[in-house]
Design a protein around this motif. Sequence first.
Motif, mmCIF file in Angstrom:
data_model
loop_
_atom_site.group_PDB
_atom_site.id
_atom_site.type_symbol
_atom_site.label_atom_id
_atom_site.label_comp_id
_atom_site.label_asym_id
_atom_site.label_seq_id
_atom_site.Cartn_x
_atom_site.Cartn_y
_atom_site.Cartn_z
ATOM 1 N N LYS A 140 19.190 4.832 7.105
ATOM 2 C CA LYS A 140 18.112 3.852 7.126
ATOM 3 C C LYS A 140 17.021 4.281 6.158
ATOM 4 O O LYS A 140 16.802 5.474 5.920
ATOM 5 C CB LYS A 140 17.523 3.715 8.534
ATOM 6 C CG LYS A 140 18.414 2.952 9.498
ATOM 7 C CD LYS A 140 17.687 2.692 10.818
ATOM 8 C CE LYS A 140 18.547 1.861 11.756
ATOM 9 N NZ LYS A 140 17.857 1.579 13.045
ATOM 10 N N VAL A 141 16.336 3.287 5.596
ATOM 11 C CA VAL A 141 15.234 3.564 4.687
ATOM 12 C C VAL A 141 14.039 4.040 5.509
ATOM 13 O O VAL A 141 13.492 3.289 6.320
ATOM 14 C CB VAL A 141 14.851 2.314 3.870
ATOM 15 C CG1 VAL A 141 13.673 2.617 2.947
ATOM 16 C CG2 VAL A 141 16.048 1.820 3.060
ATOM 17 N N SER A 142 13.630 5.284 5.302
ATOM 18 C CA SER A 142 12.496 5.826 6.051
ATOM 19 C C SER A 142 11.190 5.686 5.288
ATOM 20 O O SER A 142 10.106 5.798 5.867
ATOM 21 C CB SER A 142 12.734 7.305 6.380
ATOM 22 O OG SER A 142 12.880 8.065 5.188
ATOM 23 N N GLY A 143 11.278 5.439 3.981
ATOM 24 C CA GLY A 143 10.069 5.275 3.190
ATOM 25 C C GLY A 143 10.386 4.778 1.799
ATOM 26 O O GLY A 143 11.509 4.927 1.302
ATOM 27 N N ILE A 144 9.400 4.136 1.171
ATOM 28 C CA ILE A 144 9.531 3.658 -0.202
ATOM 29 C C ILE A 144 8.284 4.082 -0.963
ATOM 30 O O ILE A 144 7.163 3.755 -0.559
ATOM 31 C CB ILE A 144 9.682 2.120 -0.269
ATOM 32 C CG1 ILE A 144 10.884 1.649 0.545
ATOM 33 C CG2 ILE A 144 9.807 1.664 -1.717
ATOM 34 C CD1 ILE A 144 11.013 0.128 0.624
ATOM 35 N N ASP A 145 8.468 4.821 -2.042
ATOM 36 C CA ASP A 145 7.352 5.238 -2.886
ATOM 37 C C ASP A 145 7.337 4.397 -4.155
ATOM 38 O O ASP A 145 8.360 4.276 -4.854
ATOM 39 C CB ASP A 145 7.462 6.719 -3.249
ATOM 40 C CG ASP A 145 7.195 7.626 -2.050
ATOM 41 O OD1 ASP A 145 6.658 7.124 -1.050
ATOM 42 O OD2 ASP A 145 7.536 8.819 -2.140
ATOM 43 N N LEU A 146 6.186 3.816 -4.450
ATOM 44 C CA LEU A 146 6.020 2.970 -5.627
ATOM 45 C C LEU A 146 4.726 3.357 -6.330
ATOM 46 O O LEU A 146 3.644 3.246 -5.753
ATOM 47 C CB LEU A 146 5.982 1.487 -5.228
ATOM 48 C CG LEU A 146 5.641 0.477 -6.333
ATOM 49 C CD1 LEU A 146 6.734 0.462 -7.400
ATOM 50 C CD2 LEU A 146 5.462 -0.920 -5.748
ATOM 51 N N LEU A 147 4.830 3.864 -7.547
ATOM 52 C CA LEU A 147 3.666 4.257 -8.332
ATOM 53 C C LEU A 147 2.767 5.228 -7.570
ATOM 54 O O LEU A 147 1.539 5.122 -7.561
ATOM 55 C CB LEU A 147 2.864 3.016 -8.750
ATOM 56 C CG LEU A 147 3.599 2.014 -9.648
ATOM 57 C CD1 LEU A 147 2.737 0.797 -9.908
ATOM 58 C CD2 LEU A 147 4.005 2.660 -10.961
ATOM 59 N N GLY A 148 3.407 6.171 -6.886
ATOM 60 C CA GLY A 148 2.660 7.198 -6.187
ATOM 61 C C GLY A 148 2.103 6.795 -4.843
ATOM 62 O O GLY A 148 1.399 7.582 -4.199
ATOM 63 N N LYS A 149 2.422 5.595 -4.384
ATOM 64 C CA LYS A 149 1.940 5.122 -3.093
ATOM 65 C C LYS A 149 3.108 4.695 -2.213
ATOM 66 O O LYS A 149 4.140 4.242 -2.711
ATOM 67 C CB LYS A 149 0.970 3.951 -3.276
ATOM 68 C CG LYS A 149 -0.304 4.304 -4.030
ATOM 69 C CD LYS A 149 -1.232 3.095 -4.125
ATOM 70 C CE LYS A 149 -2.519 3.454 -4.859
ATOM 71 N NZ LYS A 149 -3.441 2.296 -4.981
ATOM 72 N N SER A 150 2.925 4.811 -0.915
ATOM 73 C CA SER A 150 3.947 4.367 0.033
ATOM 74 C C SER A 150 3.771 2.874 0.300
ATOM 75 O O SER A 150 2.659 2.398 0.539
ATOM 76 C CB SER A 150 3.824 5.146 1.342
ATOM 77 O OG SER A 150 4.099 6.516 1.129
#
Length: 452
Positions: free
Chosen positions: A278-288
Motif C-alpha cells: 500500500k502507498v504509505s506516502g507521496i513526496d512531491l517537490l519536497g512536500k508530502s
Amino acid sequence: MTSTTEQLAGLSATTLLRFATAGSVDDGKSTLVGRLLHDSKSVLTDQLEAVERVSLGRGQEAPDLALLTDGLRAEREQGITIDVAYRYFATPRRRFILADTPGHVQYTRNMVTGASTADLAVVLVDARNGVIEQTRRHAAVAALLRVPHVVLAVNKMDLVAYEESVFASIAEEFTAYASGLGVPEITAIPISALAGDNVVEPSANMDWYGGPTVLEHLETVPVSHDLTSCHARLPVQVVIRPQTAEHPDYRGYAGQIAAGTFRVGESVTVLPSGRTSKVSGIDLLGKSVDVAWTPQSVTLLLEDDIDVSRGDLIVPSGDAPATSQDVEATVCHVADQPLAVGQRVLLKHTTRTVKAIVKEIPSRLTLDDLSQHPEPGQLVANDIGRVKVRTAEPIALDDYADSRRTGSFLLIDPADGTTLAAGMAGEAFGGKPQAAAADEATQATDDDGWDF
C-alpha cells in the motif's frame, strides 16, 4: 481551499496542444506553419528579417514563410522538408507544440516520430490534386498512432478559384477513407496558406464556408484526459535511500507518473514481480501530499519493504496489465540497417530495458492500400510491420490504444545503441490487443543469455 476533485477537474482541460502537420511534397505544409506563426504574431522580428533577406536573395518579392520551419541547409537548398521541425508558440487561449513532418515517402519514419505524441494531425491536400496515395498513407499513419483528431486542410484553394464543389469532393473522399481506418474525429477546412485564407483569419473569398479557421480549431478542439479514470502507471526511475539520521529507514521509489492518479492508502502491485503493498506516502517537490497525478514526478513510499528497482512498474492492484515474455506489436522501422528474424535486440519499455530476440515478422504493411505482405523476412527503413518478439524477462505492456505511453516501446541495437524500431502493442487500426497471457515458466538461457 481547493479540493482534490476540483484540482483534477481543472487539469482535465489542458492548455497545451501537441499537433503535427503532414502532406505530400509541395502541398504547402511549411508555408501553412509559417503563416500560422506569422499571423498569430509568434515570430520574432529578427527571425522575420532573416527570412525576408533570404527571400529577397532568391528574387522573391514577399517573404517565403516556409523558411520559418525549414531550418536545415539541405532543406532550404532542395526546397523540401527533411527533418521534423518543432516549433513552440502560444496564443491567449492555448499553448502549442508543433511538429512539421516531411512529406516524402522515404521519410515516413520522421512522420511517425513527429506524430507519436500528437493530440491532433493536420493533413494537407493540394486542391488541384485531391486525395492521392501519400494522403492515404498519412491518414493511415495517423490512425496507426491513434491520433485522436485529424484536420484535413485543403490547401491552394486560390488555384481552383475557391470552388466549393472541389473542396466538398475532397473532404467527402478523405473523410470516408479516414473514418474507415478508425480515426475518431475529422474536420475539413478549405485554406490558402500562401494568401492566408482561413488560416488565422476567415476568408472573404470563401463565404460559403461557415466553419472555423485552422487556428480557431486548434485553439478550441477538446483535448482532455480524465485523470481520475485512466490506468495509473508509475515506471520506477530510481530508488532513493538517503540513509540520514533524520530518515534512517527512508526508501522511496521515484519517477514520473505516466498515466492516472495515485493516492495514499491505495493498494498497489509492483510488476513484473507481482508483489503487493500500500502507498504509505507521496513526496512531491519536497512536500508530502495525499494524491498525485500525471505528469508529475513523485516519490512513492510503500508500507512493506519489498524488492523494487529501476524498470519496475507500480500500478493499482485492481488495474494491473498482464506481464509476458511474448510481445506481438506493430513497429515502424527507423534505422538504415534492416530488422531481421532471429536478430538479437534490446527492448526498452518506459524505464525498463531487457534483452530480446525477434522470433517472427508475420507481415509488412503496404500503406498505399493497407494490404499485408506476409512473411517479408525483414523490415527496412520506413517499413511498418507486425513483429513477434521474445524477451528475456517479463514486461508489462498496456495496449497502445489505451495508453500511448505504456503501450509503446523501442527496439535497440545492443552493439551500438542505435534505435531500430518504434513499437506499438496491440492491433493496428483498432481492435482488441493481442497481449499474450502471462508467462510464469522458467526460462532457459544459453551461455550468453540470449536464447529464451
